[in-house]
Motif scaffolding. Structure first.
Motif, PDB file in Angstrom:
ATOM      1  N   MET C 165       0.840  -1.195   0.000  1.00  0.00           N
ATOM      2  CA  MET C 165       0.000   0.000   0.000  1.00  0.00           C
ATOM      3  C   MET C 165       0.878   1.249   0.000  1.00  0.00           C
ATOM      4  N   PHE C 169      -0.834   6.823   2.435  1.00  0.00           N
ATOM      5  CA  PHE C 169      -2.174   6.421   2.841  1.00  0.00           C
ATOM      6  C   PHE C 169      -2.173   5.931   4.286  1.00  0.00           C
ATOM      7  N   LYS C 170      -1.146   5.174   4.643  1.00  0.00           N
ATOM      8  CA  LYS C 170      -1.018   4.690   6.031  1.00  0.00           C
ATOM      9  C   LYS C 170      -0.945   5.885   6.992  1.00  0.00           C
ATOM     10  N   ALA C 172      -2.160   8.758   6.513  1.00  0.00           N
ATOM     11  CA  ALA C 172      -3.482   9.395   6.583  1.00  0.00           C
ATOM     12  C   ALA C 172      -4.378   8.710   7.618  1.00  0.00           C
ATOM     13  N   GLN C 173      -4.166   7.428   7.840  1.00  0.00           N
ATOM     14  CA  GLN C 173      -4.938   6.729   8.882  1.00  0.00           C
ATOM     15  C   GLN C 173      -4.499   7.170  10.281  1.00  0.00           C
ATOM     16  N   SER C 176      -6.303  10.828  10.521  1.00  0.00           N
ATOM     17  CA  SER C 176      -7.767  11.004  10.520  1.00  0.00           C
ATOM     18  C   SER C 176      -8.378  11.164  11.911  1.00  0.00           C
ATOM     19  N   PRO C 177      -8.021  10.318  12.885  1.00  0.00           N
ATOM     20  CA  PRO C 177      -8.672  10.470  14.194  1.00  0.00           C
ATOM     21  C   PRO C 177      -8.400  11.839  14.821  1.00  0.00           C
ATOM     22  N   ASP C 427      -4.092   2.355  -6.225  1.00  0.00           N
ATOM     23  CA  ASP C 427      -5.202   1.437  -6.494  1.00  0.00           C
ATOM     24  C   ASP C 427      -6.388   1.663  -5.568  1.00  0.00           C
ATOM     25  N   GLY C 428      -7.532   1.196  -6.062  1.00  0.00           N
ATOM     26  CA  GLY C 428      -8.728   1.230  -5.230  1.00  0.00           C
ATOM     27  C   GLY C 428      -9.059   2.638  -4.810  1.00  0.00           C
ATOM     28  N   ALA C 429      -9.316   2.812  -3.535  1.00  0.00           N
ATOM     29  CA  ALA C 429      -9.733   4.118  -3.037  1.00  0.00           C
ATOM     30  C   ALA C 429      -8.554   4.949  -2.555  1.00  0.00           C
ATOM     31  N   THR C 430      -7.355   4.438  -2.746  1.00  0.00           N
ATOM     32  CA  THR C 430      -6.187   5.117  -2.172  1.00  0.00           C
ATOM     33  C   THR C 430      -6.167   6.606  -2.460  1.00  0.00           C
ATOM     34  N   ALA C 432      -8.420   8.715  -3.764  1.00  0.00           N
ATOM     35  CA  ALA C 432      -9.592   9.501  -3.364  1.00  0.00           C
ATOM     36  C   ALA C 432      -9.598   9.752  -1.853  1.00  0.00           C
ATOM     37  N   TRP C 433      -9.356   8.707  -1.090  1.00  0.00           N
ATOM     38  CA  TRP C 433      -9.464   8.862   0.356  1.00  0.00           C
ATOM     39  C   TRP C 433      -8.280   9.639   0.939  1.00  0.00           C
TER      40      TRP C 433
ATOM     41  N   THR D 203      -7.331  -0.003   1.689  1.00  0.00           N
ATOM     42  CA  THR D 203      -7.277   0.771   0.442  1.00  0.00           C
ATOM     43  C   THR D 203      -8.333   0.353  -0.569  1.00  0.00           C
ATOM     44  N   LEU D 204      -9.082  -0.683  -0.262  1.00  0.00           N
ATOM     45  CA  LEU D 204     -10.038  -1.242  -1.233  1.00  0.00           C
ATOM     46  C   LEU D 204      -9.373  -1.540  -2.573  1.00  0.00           C
ATOM     47  N   ALA D 205      -8.093  -1.885  -2.511  1.00  0.00           N
ATOM     48  CA  ALA D 205      -7.332  -2.085  -3.751  1.00  0.00           C
ATOM     49  C   ALA D 205      -8.026  -3.039  -4.718  1.00  0.00           C
ATOM     50  N   GLY D 208     -10.512  -1.848  -7.440  1.00  0.00           N
ATOM     51  CA  GLY D 208     -10.059  -1.032  -8.571  1.00  0.00           C
ATOM     52  C   GLY D 208     -10.703   0.331  -8.603  1.00  0.00           C
ATOM     53  N   ALA D 211     -13.837   1.400  -6.409  1.00  0.00           N
ATOM     54  CA  ALA D 211     -13.739   1.285  -4.952  1.00  0.00           C
ATOM     55  C   ALA D 211     -14.546   2.359  -4.224  1.00  0.00           C
ATOM     56  N   GLN D 233      -8.952   2.798  13.336  1.00  0.00           N
ATOM     57  CA  GLN D 233      -9.345   4.081  13.931  1.00  0.00           C
ATOM     58  C   GLN D 233     -10.617   3.850  14.729  1.00  0.00           C
TER      59      GLN D 233
END
Lengths: 447, 447, 447, 447
Positions: C165, C169-170, C172-173, C176-177, C427-430, C432-433, D203-205, D208, D211, D233
């Motif tokens: 991953m 992104f990690k 960002a986790q 977030s809190p 990939d995935g939602a990386t 966007a989120w 990541t919902l990788a 795709g 996601a 979280q």
């Protein structure tokens, strides 16, 4: 059926609960123990001459054969705040109507006498289970320690590799607290395994001049210490609660190590029963260790509540007592579950000694710095040796050369890694202390 | 100076802290104990032949006379996460520069060896204080129990008056757990009062073949058990933490009763040192009891953290260890404070025996119902007696007639309240159990 | 000076305490805030017409210039159970003896009004500190996340490498809190930052028909919400206690990850300010992370006590209130300390992206199995792709071949690891989120 | 069936558990919610175009009709550490074998997505129950407050009678925190009631480019906020845990008062459903209040564990997550039980206003001292009035004369107790604040 607690869930039961311990923690076990206490109390009172002999016998017989439905007592429990009044009524109803024996049921006792003594009876059974499991853990760990006394592993402090050590010695540190848990348990038992018999406010007033004698006979019959009254003196239960959490805490430390050692990047152990994943074939989740750790933290979270519940008001507190009911059974189960998973993990643990050696090689051998200093100091002043190592380490840590190669360049002395590893396996107090722990373990677990 | 904790506040100190215990809990006490351990370690190593004799003597002398300023070590503590490296440096600096003795300071030891052993030394002093205070509590309570064995008070369960009882007997229930705390402490001491000496990862590798011997000599010199290494085996500290909370919990139950008994509407006791109010002259706030209760609940809240902190990783956890530092000293102080307030309260307690009798008169004497049944049963079948009392109670509870007047009307028998009260003071197991507690108390507290 | 708590120790202070927060937590800060409340109360009462205008002004002036010695009030605190009576006396003494203004000091108020409102004033200052530090943490983490959005790292679940991953992104986790903590704080403030003014039993009876008005003016003057009386309604303090522990808990999760990532065998991060060891040159102890974790667990251990202390009796509980004093200041400090170490750690963190990539190579690339399946599925049915990967993984995990080589042999398709890594980063939602979190972070921290 | 927890016991269930809440806490409820999430996920993925439309529909249909036996999934739970793999297998088996739809079950999701979202669904149901019960409590308390705004009762602080006050006002203090609990709940809901959907590492990788869209559709379908991934979280769950304990804590304070007011010697309230005793007819044990208090302390004991469980490692912690399972359901039940008993108690509470007045008469009326001073001050300087009262109180407290008689002798002024009592009922802020609370209560509970 509500199943608030995973301990009571069928879905989660095989993971988070333990049916062997559960035998002593369900409604039927509680009712059976309560009835046993009522029966033995009647017999004790008959023996003391407080109630008619035939009444004592009849009550004991009825109590032994009664299997009341928990549901039928539930409303009585709700209105009285305790199940005994409804249970006593059921027991009275089970006696012959014409022989006037029913009036001697529960004579001069209070509900708490029965509930607490019954709890102690069931705790005794669970203690037997705990002892047997702790001994099995000790044996398994002692075997493993013996087997790996000559396996070298990185000693690690504060997340960092520190100094190489014997893996067997490390295992002995896992084992030692369990030896003390057994020892402490023997000291605790006479304080814990005792009758509760005090009557309404603790004086057994209604039993007149047979009060003390009745208490002693009851204790003898139940093979418990004679506890007199401890309605509001909950210290022994709290001490036991502490022991339960200490036991799971000792296992929790081991589980913590297992989780760290089984990390992908460490890989020194692996549990062949680990949870897998179809899309992630490399996964081998250390389920046993996770659950042990959860139980240790759960018990650590619960134990304080037992301390809070010590603060009974006057001669009985309905709320403090109820708080105990919510906590102690969970602690008993959490400890049983932790032990179960500990034993299971030891069946499936796979030790990767190659990986242990390989991990020692991180940072080009600087982990041997301390030992190398001592080695060099055989041929030169210790300060000089230390100076060489300091320089060598600074260089090695940047790579790519191995520490010993740099030392050779600086000092002309070629250190022998095999010899050094051999020495590290027995150095210092390693052998003496490992042997002492193993011997103690063997003594405590011999049949 | 920050004073986050009321234990450390000047403003709240006289109320919430204890200067006698504080002597063993401040920076200077910690540093002094750490230096003592360093000094004795050097002497032990000299005695074992591990380091030169003159170095051992010189280090011990320097350690004894050094009084480092805490502030000067603070930065070192922050960067290393522990004060020992900076302290060792200060100790080395205090040695003659030309004699090459400094290199033997802290030889082969790890910071945790020093910090933990020093902690144990200070705990030993505090234990002496606790024992002396517990014994004083026991003596004061035993005297009070003796004095009030013939004082009648309402036994109360679940907030309700239940059955009259001897106030002396009630006091004996306050006292009994303290006897067990003394007993448990004797069992705990050999497990707790021990050296910690394991070196970097617990093997004492750097001490070579003198490792085990050094450990034994150090223990002998400090008059502690030889603890070998327990860097990650925190069970004995946690057991002690539990003992501390059990002790304040036992006192907390007493304080809870005191608060209830000193309520305006109950008025059975009063503390002549109670906090007053100029606008509310009737107020006499039971400050000692309030603080004891707060300490009991605080300790009960803290004890679980010590259980959480058992879960060390590998050979040392920086975070678990730091968590202990945040918790155990507070528990030591909380127990000291609870004992201090307990002793003070017993100096100022005023017992209002008239009020105790008067409170028994609530509800027109129905509290005597059980005893009256037994009395009537001397002259008629027990069932008939019970029937009469049931009816009489129903009537008495509505008022205005006293239970005994109604009983006289229903049965023709005039019960004698004085005689009955006399009997209630000794009924059942009262005398036997009270005597047993008092005798045990006297035995345990005799000089 | 006792220094039970490391928060108050000089020796441990630079490590475990925080002088910036300490400014609002010591005796002087408490006394100053209490005097401010007394002064503003008098002014409010003058404004409301309850007391003479000159008295209001004189009291406020005296309160502003009085600097009472904590030691001189200590005995008064001990006897009353609260420092206010002695402080009020000192304030009265500071007024001119001949002008009869002293009688209006503390008029109609109760000690708890002053202590609680003063506490709130100091909490407000600490909240400002917390907000500023949280925002700084958010900014630092957002910067780091941005910087490493294209750095690949092994995602790890249950101790095992799972799927690669984005390291950004990690991060960002982790971040977030903290965003939610800021949000929750805004909701909590109006409930927490309020006056306490109720008089003896909460009715402000002694202030007659000016009671409500006085309360409103006081609130306006102190720029707090008007809290009326909450002597026994402690929910807002407990909600704040929970927020404090949630904040340190959010940081604790990050610190936990830091400890794991900085392990010798993982080596993905390193703190250049880490604690070292002269004999173990490879050591770099992650002191900041250890302390954050200890604070998180300490706060988690303390928060329950604030919940226990909710159970006030009637219109005021001396013991529940004292329990708060023992707990809340520690929580305030623990949160401040955790934030301080969090910020410091982010200054010294060193990211080893090479090592992250290297760790992904463990087990010959099986961590790419999931991604590889999707890649193959572009050229063949998904089931077939899955079958090939299953077989390839079984083979790769035994070594020595890389997964992609085996896949090539089995399928004829040569996967491109660089391309795959590139895809995994987004990939995935990386994307966007991660963008959403960063944008929210920027919005909340913009000046 | 094990029944470790009284929440799950039939014997104790009617006392300590709540079947209405239990509906959402048992194995079937959990499985049903998990299946619902799987079904809706498949539909969301179909709608997003990620999986075939027919597969989405078929999976949803199968999920809706499947009723798996918990026992059949237990082994799967044990080996995977979570029930989802076995459940997914069961769901796949329920699909037609020939249509290749099974492969789309649980596509790209991870077990935690399903378990957590299912938990949230069931929490939503329980929140509806809590809201309805809290509103009912508010209404009942508001009615009682209204009814007793003109009932005089002794205000009591620190166990001592302090100043007379309106009983209605006292009730308003019980009520106020519940209003804030409702308010806080509205703020908490959007943070808590959200989907969890992140796939293996968040990541919902595997989904795709669909996601993010899939996540949004799922949230819309479940009528939850879109939570993205919060695997590690846990702040919102912990915030909810805190809310649960705050709610039971607010009730616990009331129960504490009820226990104190129902003491035999106080007798101001009585619960007509109280537990009785055949041998002690005067007993009326306040069972509801005892259980509420036990639940409050239990929740306060549990909440800290949820804070401890925040410290997840990396992208998922098996042990922290399991600790939540052990704690949160208990907290949900404890809050439900406390509310149930609170509502029941309010049905059976009997207020003894005579006794309240009578208790005010203790100590010959000194409780009126403050009010009397203000009354006298209408006719003389306040200092003189205070002097007279001080002397009168000293005399009255010794008895036997009433304070007002002594005041009459000293001042010549005969105070009118009826008039004074009337004034005390509305004095100060009583009316304004009571009205404000009642109005807020009415607003919040109007249909």
């Amino acid at each position: 059926m509500i199943q608030v607690s995973p301990f009571d869930s069928v879905l989660y039961g095989a993971l988070l609960s333990d049916s062997e311990a559960g035998v002593w923690l369900n409604d039927q076990a509680k009712l059976k123990a309560m009835l046993r206490v009522e029966g033995e109390l009647a017999q004790a009172q008959a023996e003391a001459g407080l109630i008619p002999a035939d009444a004592g016998a009849a009550i004991a017989t009825a109590a032994a054969s009664l299997t009341p439905d928990a549901a039928s007592l539930a409303d009585g429990t709700a209105s009285a705040g305790v199940p005994i009044p409804a249970l006593v009524k059921a027991l009275k109803d089970a006696l012959p109507a014409d022989q006037d024996q029913a009036r001697w049921v529960h004579f001069g006792a209070t509900s708490q006498d029965i509930v607490d003594t019954a709890l102690i009876l069931n705790c005794r059974e669970l203690i037997t289970l705990f002892e047997s499991r702790i001994k099995a853990m000790i044996t398994a760990l002692a075997d493993l320690a013996e087997q790996h006394r000559d396996t070298l592993i990185a000693g690690r402090t504060r997340t960092q590799q520190a100094v190489p050590m014997s893996f067997g010695f490390k295992i002995a540190q896992w084992l030692s607290p369990l030896l003390r848990q057994l020892e402490q348990l023997q000291e605790l038992k006479p304080r814990l395994l005792k009758t509760q018999l005090g009557g309404a406010v603790g004086t057994l007033a209604a039993m007149g001049d047979k009060a003390d004698l009745t208490g002693q006979i009851l204790a003898r019959r139940l093979n418990l210490a004679c506890g007199n009254n401890w309605h509001t003196q909950r210290d022994s239960l709290v001490e036991f609660s502490s022991w339960l959490s200490l036991t799971s805490g000792a296992l929790g430390k081991v589980a913590q190590d297992w989780l760290l050692m089984s990390q992908t990047e460490v890989g020194e152990i692996r549990f062949s029963n680990g949870g897998g994943s179809s899309t992630m074939p490399q996964k081998c989740n250390p389920v046993n260790a996770e659950i042990i750790l959860a139980m240790a933290r759960h018990n650590a979270g619960l134990v304080g509540q037992m301390h809070q519940a010590m603060l009974h008001e006057h001669e009985r507190s309905g709320s403090s007592w109820a708080q105990e009911w919510l906590v102690l059974p969970q602690q008993l189960m959490a400890t049983a579950v932790a032990l179960k998973h500990g034993l299971e993990a030891l069946q499936y643990i796979e030790i990767n000694t190659d990986r242990m050696l390989q991990n020692l090689g991180a940072f080009n051998g600087v982990i041997y710095a301390e030992a190398a200093t001592f080695e060099l100091a055989r041929s030169m002043p210790r300060d000089q040796a230390a100076g060489i190592l300091k320089q060598a380490c600074a260089q090695a840590i940047q790579g790519p050369q191995h520490l010993f190669d740099i030392v050779a360049q600086l000092s002309g002395i070629q250190l022998d890694i095999n010899q050094m590893q051999q020495r590290l396996l027995t150095d210092g107090a390693t052998t003496a202390w490992l042997d002492a722990v193993l011997q103690r373990a063997r003594t405590l677990t011999q049949p």
